[in-house]
Design an enzyme around this catalytic site. Structure first.
Site, short mmCIF file in Angstrom:
data_model
loop_
_atom_site.label_atom_id
_atom_site.label_comp_id
_atom_site.label_asym_id
_atom_site.label_seq_id
_atom_site.Cartn_x
_atom_site.Cartn_y
_atom_site.Cartn_z
N LYS A 1 -2.94 5.96 -4.14
CA LYS A 1 -4.02 6.88 -3.79
C LYS A 1 -3.86 8.23 -4.47
O LYS A 1 -2.73 8.68 -4.73
CB LYS A 1 -4.07 7.09 -2.27
N HIS B 1 -7.71 9.63 -1.50
CA HIS B 1 -6.99 9.57 -0.23
C HIS B 1 -7.77 10.20 0.92
O HIS B 1 -7.80 9.66 2.03
CB HIS B 1 -5.62 10.23 -0.39
N ASP C 1 0.84 -1.20 0.00
CA ASP C 1 0.00 0.00 0.00
C ASP C 1 0.87 1.25 0.00
O ASP C 1 1.67 1.47 0.92
CB ASP C 1 -0.90 0.00 1.25
#
Length: 273
Positions: free
Chosen positions: A73, A104, A43
């Site tokens: 993101k 985000h 991530d």
């Protein structure tokens, strides 16, 4: 490693590895260590400024691309140009397809997150992204988005740890078919010192971090702990093998204290540049 199936049929490893605050010049090595430890879900975010290191590690690993799940993101300041912002992230990652792309933060003061979502829906329909989702969206932000959305978000990534569980929001998301993903899952280390957690860890001969991560996994939450230390990475990964009793799970749940650590999504308005 357990996997969850998202609302569009895409599967995601439930225990991932986050690279928030990992310096750009250290990211490739850190992610290579994580992949070697067994993680298959990484991530990152444009705002972290380390997407290139993540991509370099994946390309250097020799692991087939389809075995690694990659999330990035959209920066807050780029919600008005989400399509182009995604292309910049994809180029930085050096990937043809990104597995999960998130807004985000909602930044409600901008009034742009539904516009950004429409652009992300196009990217999803074009198969440049396998799943699209949101991060830090509170209940009213979710409602606003769903009034305009054609695609229901696959994930809502939120601050979630034993002392800040956002139970009502998490339950609402799950009821809507939106998977819940926890960032700061250990309360940035603060929740590790809880007496209940220490007692459970001692009973199982495990670490406090493993106890908390096992608690997350037992609730069906996707979780992305971060550590630059390879030994800690492996310890965290071992949480997938730990099963807590119902009373132990309840003891961790009882730590709820409304102790938010991060910014309040209702008012957060930083650009992330």
């Amino acid at each position: 490693m357990p996997e969850l199936t998202l609302n569009n049929g895409v599967t995601i490893p439930q225990l991932g590895f986050g690279v928030f605050q990992v310096p750009a010049d250290e990211t490739q090595k850190v992610v290579e260590d994580a992949l070697e430890a067994g993680y298959r879900h990484i991530d990152t975010a444009a705002a972290y400024r380390n997407e290139a290191g993540v991509g370099a590690a994946i390309n250097a690993s020799g692991i087939p691309r389809e075995e690694i799940f990659v999330t990035t993101k959209l920066r807050n300041g780029e919600q008005g140009e989400a399509y182009d912002a995604f292309q910049r992230s994809r180029d930085a990652l050096d990937l043809e397809v990104v597995d999960l792309y998130l807004i985000h933060w909602p930044v409600p003061s901008q009034g742009l997150f539904t516009q950004a979502w429409k652009e992300m829906e196009k990217l999803y329909q074009d198969k440049q992204i396998r799943a699209i989702g949101i991060s830090n969206f509170l209940s009213d932000h979710v409602d606003t988005l769903l009034r305009e959305a054609e695609v229901v978000p696959a994930v809502n990534q939120i601050e979630l740890h034993p002392t800040y569980q956002q139970g009502e929001l998490a339950n609402k998301c799950r009821d809507l078919g939106i998977a819940v993903e926890a960032y700061s899952p250990l309360g940035q280390g603060r929740d590790l010192n809880a007496e209940q957690v220490a007692l459970i860890a001692a009973a199982h001969g495990t670490t406090p971090a493993q106890v908390i991560l096992a608690w997350h996994l037992a609730q069906g939450t996707i979780v992305i702990p971060k550590s630059a230390d390879s030994t800690r990475m492996r310890e965290n990964f071992g949480a997938a093998d730990l099963t807590l009793t119902e009373s132990e799970l309840a003891a961790v749940t009882a730590l709820e204290a409304g102790a938010r650590i991060g910014s309040d999504p209702a008012v957060a308005a930083f650009t992330q540049f």
